[in-house]
Each structure stands twice: as C-alpha cells, then as structure tokens.
Design a protein around this motif. Structure first.
Motif, PDB file in Angstrom:
ATOM      1  N   LEU A  15       3.841   5.453  -3.010  1.00 15.70           N
ATOM      2  CA  LEU A  15       2.864   5.676  -3.696  1.00 15.70           C
ATOM      3  C   LEU A  15       1.493   5.462  -3.633  1.00 15.70           C
ATOM      4  O   LEU A  15       0.119   6.093  -3.679  1.00 15.70           O
ATOM      5  CB  LEU A  15       2.755   4.786  -5.210  1.00 15.70           C
ATOM      6  N   LEU A  16       0.881   4.253  -2.311  1.00 20.22           N
ATOM      7  CA  LEU A  16       0.307   3.794  -1.658  1.00 20.22           C
ATOM      8  C   LEU A  16      -0.526   4.662  -0.938  1.00 20.22           C
ATOM      9  O   LEU A  16      -1.384   5.183  -0.705  1.00 20.22           O
ATOM     10  CB  LEU A  16       0.002   2.400  -1.376  1.00 20.22           C
ATOM     11  N   ALA A  17       0.609   4.724  -0.147  1.00 17.44           N
ATOM     12  CA  ALA A  17       0.888   6.077   1.335  1.00 17.44           C
ATOM     13  C   ALA A  17       0.439   8.082   0.686  1.00 17.44           C
ATOM     14  O   ALA A  17      -0.736   8.300   1.179  1.00 17.44           O
ATOM     15  CB  ALA A  17       1.946   6.533   1.915  1.00 17.44           C
ATOM     16  N   SER A  18       0.623   8.157  -0.772  1.00 19.90           N
ATOM     17  CA  SER A  18       0.038   8.988  -1.461  1.00 19.90           C
ATOM     18  C   SER A  18      -2.069   8.743  -1.479  1.00 19.90           C
ATOM     19  O   SER A  18      -2.625   9.111  -1.541  1.00 19.90           O
ATOM     20  CB  SER A  18       0.668   9.470  -2.392  1.00 19.90           C
ATOM     21  N   LEU A  19      -1.570   7.897  -1.855  1.00 20.33           N
ATOM     22  CA  LEU A  19      -3.200   7.189  -1.998  1.00 20.33           C
ATOM     23  C   LEU A  19      -4.001   7.231  -1.289  1.00 20.33           C
ATOM     24  O   LEU A  19      -5.334   6.583  -1.281  1.00 20.33           O
ATOM     25  CB  LEU A  19      -3.500   5.981  -3.188  1.00 20.33           C
ATOM     26  N   ASP A  20      -4.047   6.303  -0.102  1.00 17.61           N
ATOM     27  CA  ASP A  20      -4.482   5.237   1.320  1.00 17.61           C
ATOM     28  C   ASP A  20      -5.445   6.370   1.254  1.00 17.61           C
ATOM     29  O   ASP A  20      -6.697   6.440   1.859  1.00 17.61           O
ATOM     30  CB  ASP A  20      -3.429   5.086   2.383  1.00 17.61           C
ATOM     31  N   PRO A  21      -5.310   7.760   2.151  1.00 16.49           N
ATOM     32  CA  PRO A  21      -6.447   8.341   2.844  1.00 16.49           C
ATOM     33  C   PRO A  21      -8.009   8.874   1.753  1.00 16.49           C
ATOM     34  O   PRO A  21      -8.908   8.221   2.612  1.00 16.49           O
ATOM     35  CB  PRO A  21      -5.859   9.261   3.689  1.00 16.49           C
ATOM     36  N   LEU A  22      -7.620   9.224   0.352  1.00 22.46           N
ATOM     37  CA  LEU A  22      -8.624   8.512  -1.126  1.00 22.46           C
ATOM     38  C   LEU A  22      -9.433   7.214  -1.130  1.00 22.46           C
ATOM     39  O   LEU A  22     -10.418   7.575  -1.105  1.00 22.46           O
ATOM     40  CB  LEU A  22      -8.334   9.549  -2.101  1.00 22.46           C
ATOM     41  N   LEU A  23      -8.438   6.586  -0.507  1.00 21.12           N
ATOM     42  CA  LEU A  23      -8.915   4.815  -1.618  1.00 21.12           C
ATOM     43  C   LEU A  23      -9.589   4.553   0.059  1.00 21.12           C
ATOM     44  O   LEU A  23     -11.059   3.407  -0.864  1.00 21.12           O
ATOM     45  CB  LEU A  23      -7.927   4.133  -1.352  1.00 21.12           C
ATOM     46  N   ARG A  24      -9.889   5.062   1.283  1.00 18.25           N
ATOM     47  CA  ARG A  24     -10.440   4.464   2.033  1.00 18.25           C
ATOM     48  C   ARG A  24     -11.862   4.591   2.437  1.00 18.25           C
ATOM     49  O   ARG A  24     -12.943   3.957   2.622  1.00 18.25           O
ATOM     50  CB  ARG A  24      -9.520   5.036   3.050  1.00 18.25           C
ATOM     51  N   GLU A  25     -11.732   6.076   1.850  1.00 18.16           N
ATOM     52  CA  GLU A  25     -13.260   6.171   2.050  1.00 18.16           C
ATOM     53  C   GLU A  25     -13.869   6.161   0.241  1.00 18.16           C
ATOM     54  O   GLU A  25     -15.385   5.704   0.046  1.00 18.16           O
ATOM     55  CB  GLU A  25     -13.237   7.740   1.843  1.00 18.16           C
ATOM     56  N   TRP A  26     -13.474   6.063  -0.323  1.00 17.33           N
ATOM     57  CA  TRP A  26     -14.323   5.932  -2.002  1.00 17.33           C
ATOM     58  C   TRP A  26     -14.294   3.929  -2.406  1.00 17.33           C
ATOM     59  O   TRP A  26     -15.251   3.554  -2.615  1.00 17.33           O
ATOM     60  CB  TRP A  26     -12.622   6.197  -2.942  1.00 17.33           C
ATOM     61  N   LEU A  27     -13.411   3.951  -1.527  1.00 22.47           N
ATOM     62  CA  LEU A  27     -13.500   1.575  -2.115  1.00 22.47           C
ATOM     63  C   LEU A  27     -14.916   1.729  -1.950  1.00 22.47           C
ATOM     64  O   LEU A  27     -15.176   0.445  -2.455  1.00 22.47           O
ATOM     65  CB  LEU A  27     -12.220   1.350  -1.817  1.00 22.47           C
ATOM     66  N   ARG A  29     -17.615   2.371  -1.098  1.00 24.99           N
ATOM     67  CA  ARG A  29     -18.721   3.078  -1.445  1.00 24.99           C
ATOM     68  C   ARG A  29     -19.338   2.717  -3.052  1.00 24.99           C
ATOM     69  O   ARG A  29     -20.426   2.801  -3.540  1.00 24.99           O
ATOM     70  CB  ARG A  29     -18.512   4.643  -1.693  1.00 24.99           C
ATOM     71  N   GLN A  30     -18.028   1.556  -4.128  1.00 21.61           N
ATOM     72  CA  GLN A  30     -18.385   0.724  -5.031  1.00 21.61           C
ATOM     73  C   GLN A  30     -19.061  -0.667  -5.035  1.00 21.61           C
ATOM     74  O   GLN A  30     -18.761  -1.021  -4.054  1.00 21.61           O
ATOM     75  CB  GLN A  30     -17.173   0.590  -5.319  1.00 21.61           C
TER      76      GLN A  30
END
Length: 467
Positions: A15-27, A29-30
């Motif tokens: 699950l986390l590997a699936s999300l990792d590349p997207l979260l690295r960019e998004w988080l 910026r919050q």
C-alpha cells in the motif's frame, strides 16, 4: 447512546509503496507540513485503516505515516526526521471538478493502481463518516472514536472544510460542531484534548467543551488524532478583529480588557483543575539557560540581532539574579501558544480561547509542563505589538493601550497584575521576540522590522517598562 461499532482490518501489502511517489510531491506543499525546505526521502507506515473499501466507488484509507527527511546542517527545522502525519486518503476512478483542489495524484503501481487519490477531508462523504464514527463510538482497526455521553451530536450534519488553517485541518458540521484534525501526530496525552476536558469539568465557559475525539491505539501510548467541539457561530478571529479595528482607527482596549479577564478565568480554572508547582532557583536557572541558548543560536542565524545581544542577555540574567536571591514563582498548566489568533469573539462580545496544543515544534512532555502564567501573557502582549506594527502606518500607541488594558482585565479576575512582575514578563517577552526574529528572517523577511522594534525596546536598560 448507540453501541460502539467494532471492525478489524488488514492492510494490503504494498500500500505505502503504491502511494510513495505521489506523497513525496504532495506532502511538502501542504501548509501543515512541518519539514519545509528539506526533501522527503521516504516513508514509514505507522498504521493503515481501511474506512471504505478500495473496491467500491469511493475508497477511503486513514493513514499515519512517518516522513523521512535529512537534517540540514545549521538549519533547526521545526520538524525533525521521522515526523508522523495523519492522512485521510480518498480513492476514486476520477475526481469530480469540485474535488480538483484536493488531488494528490494518479496511482500507476501497486494495489491501488488505476485509482485517483486525493485529500478526502474535502469530500463530504468521508467527513460525514468521521462524524458518525464519533457519534456511535466506533472502533475500526486501531482507531477509537470516543464522545462525551452528555454532548449532543446529531446525525446528518452537512460538513464543510475550513480553508484558513495552518498546522492542522478543520471541518465544520452544520455550523454546530467543528472537528480539528491534527496533522502532525505525536504519542501521549495531547493538551489540546486534556486541557479543554479539564476546563469543561470545572464548568469554565471560555473554552468550547470537547464533544468527541479520535484516538489511535498504537503501542503503549495513545495518539490523539482529532477533537470535536461546539462551533462558535458568527465568532470573529481575534487577530482579524484587531486588524479591522486598526484599519478603521478604532479603539480596541475595551475588547483587550475583556480578553484579559477571559485569560485569567482560564488560568484560574486550570490551576484549580490540575497540579501546580513552585519554581525555585534551580528550575528558574534552567529556564534562563534555555532562553540564553536560544538567543545565542538566534544571533548566529540572524546577525541583525548582534548589536542587541548584551541587552537581551540582561533580561534573562535579571531573572536568574532574582531566583538566586530566593525569589520563587508558581507554575501551572497554561495555554502554551497564546496570541490573538487563538481567540474567538462571539457576536455577544464573549471571548473564547482555542487550540491548546501548545507550540507544535516542542516535545509533548515540554508542552505539558507547568509554567508561570506570564508565558501566556507575554505571548498575547507580543500579539498586540504585531497587530499594531503591521498597520500602515504603525500604531504603537494602540498597542500600548491594548497591552495595558489586557493586563488590567487580567488583574480584575486574578487579583494580581502581571505588570507587578516585570522581570519575569520581560524575560518571556524577550524570548518570544527572539523566536519571532528567527522565524521572520527565514519565512517572511518583509516582516522582520515587526519583532525588531520590540527587540530594541526589550534590549534597552529600561526594558522592564513594558507599557
């Protein structure tokens, strides 16, 4: 009351590997991300709870993840490596236009492949699910939803996410309740729940009483995730209210005096509800040493402070000298990060104090330590200064009147005027102003003259003349 709903869950592998590349960019910026200026190099999954199955039209995961970041030499960022963040991840095949601002990205690998993921707090259905879980005292995986049995939580309240948030996120339900969802999560008793609960048990009317709360049971200590409280309908943020008065050239001293009274009422109730302590020479010297260390670090980071260093040191040394002479002070639980933005004023003129989590950059144990009430008072005095100095032109006399009125109002209730302890108050205000200089130099250089104007006053030989 409804019986608690309990569900046990398993986390899909990858699950986390699936999300990792997207979260690295998004988080990063919050606005609530604490580690700005440092890259995210990876994530560790602390917990994952499926609230709605990914196989349905709308999937929903509650995640606690640690963001791994390198330390940058010479840069004391507010969040160290491994900060834990609370995420509510929604999954759809495609986002409707209304949810476009909440987009995180499109998953191309792992168990969520083909889904579009987004910050689900902006979506009414997930927000409604959180409210219903609290209303029914649900247990879902490692998540525990609790409530005050006497609090009214009506089902079906329409949610809307608030946009003016910084370190956390908030959802208002039907202009009746507001959920503060903590974003940066630490283990242990959180004062943002602990102190309002203690005040509610004492019947204090100045703090909205918690109606419900969310907790993650992980290891030996719970992680407080969010607190649901009554929404003060029509209330004005104290900072925005002060700026509006300034822009119109209107007096704010009557409101400041009432705010002083409200602060004293909260302090009095906290001293009654929770243990107090006496600070003698060794404890005060430790406090002074910490202030001096922060000043020395600040002078290295912001050379503009160097001409004032000796005068600022004297503010701390005077406090240490008093303690060495045998002076003691009472310490108690306090707000910990009090300023105008942490206060709400209802249409009837009543002040409310909110956001008791303290300074998020401080360790939880430090945030929960008893401290002199002057810590809070100094923070509010600095806030009046900030408002006045941000006006065009600056309005120092406005600040002076508000500061004096606030202390007078405090004395009306507490029976003790903070100005009668000028050495302690000057030390705390100096410590706060030094912190502000470093913050503004790093994040808002155009604002640097605001705290520097206080630094010049506090470093002067008559710096104890706070009003």
């Amino acid at each position: 009351m409804s019986e608690a709903v309990t569900r046990t869950l398993t986390t899909p592998p990858g699950l986390l590997a699936s999300l990792d590349p997207l979260l690295r960019e998004w988080l990063p910026r919050q606005r609530w991300f604490a580690g700005k200026g440092r890259p995210v190099t990876g994530f560790t999954l602390v917990s994952a709870t499926e609230l709605l199955p990914a196989s349905s039209r709308l999937g929903l995961y509650h995640l606690l993840v640690r963001a791994q970041q390198p330390l940058v030499p010479g840069h004391s960022a507010p969040g160290g490596p491994g900060d834990c963040y609370q995420l509510l991840i929604g999954m759809r095949e495609a986002l409707p236009p209304r949810l476009a601002p909440a987009l995180i990205g499109h998953v191309t690998e792992g168990p969520l492949t083909g889904h579009t993921i987004y910050d689900a707090l902006h979506d009414p259905r997930p927000a409604e699910l959180l409210l219903e879980a609290m209303r029914t005292r649900a247990r879902i995986g490692g998540l525990r939803f609790e409530r005050d049995p006497d609090a009214e939580i009506r089902p079906g309240l329409v949610p809307r996410v608030m946009t003016a948030e910084q370190s956390n996120s908030s959802v208002v339900y039907g202009d009746t309740l507001i959920l503060k969802l903590l974003r940066r999560i630490v283990p242990g008793i959180n004062p943002d729940l602990e102190l309002p609960l203690a005040l509610a048990r004492r019947g204090n009317p100045r703090v909205p009483a918690p109606a419900a709360w969310m907790v993650a049971d992980l290891g030996d200590e719970p992680y407080v995730l969010g607190v649901l409280q009554p929404f003060v309908r029509g209330a004005a943020d104290g900072w925005e209210l002060a700026l509006r008065r300034l822009a119109k050239g209107e007096d704010f001293s009557a409101a400041a005096r009432e705010l002083g009274r409200a602060t004293a009422e909260v302090h009095t109730a906290l001293a009654d509800a929770l243990p107090t302590a006496t600070l003698g020479h060794s404890q005060i010297q430790a406090l002074v040493d910490g202030m001096i260390e922060r000043l020395e670090d600040a002078v290295q980071a912001v050379p503009t402070l160097r001409p004032y260093s000796a005068g600022l040191h004297s503010a701390y040394e005077a406090l240490g000298d008093l303690a060495a002479e045998g002076r003691t002070w009472t310490a108690q639980r306090v707000h910990g990060d009090l300023h105008l933005g942490q206060c709400l004023r209802s249409p009837s003129g009543q002040w409310w104090l909110i956001d008791f989590e303290g300074e998020p950059s401080k360790p939880m144990a430090e945030r929960r330590m008893p401290q002199p009430t002057e810590r809070d008072i100094a923070g509010m005095l600095r806030s009046f200064d900030y408002a006045a100095q941000s006006a065009d032109p600056p309005a120092p006399e406005w600040a002076r009147m508000c500061r004096a009125a606030y202390c007078t109002g405090y004395a009306d209730v507490a029976g003790r005027d903070p100005r009668t302890d000028p050495v302690l108050l000057r030390a705390y205000e100096t410590d706060k102003a030094v912190y502000e200089v470093v913050y503004e130099a790093r994040h808002r250089p155009d604002w640097l003259p605001v705290p520097l104007s206080a630094i010049r006053r506090l470093a002067a030989p008559d710096g104890t003349d706070l009003m």
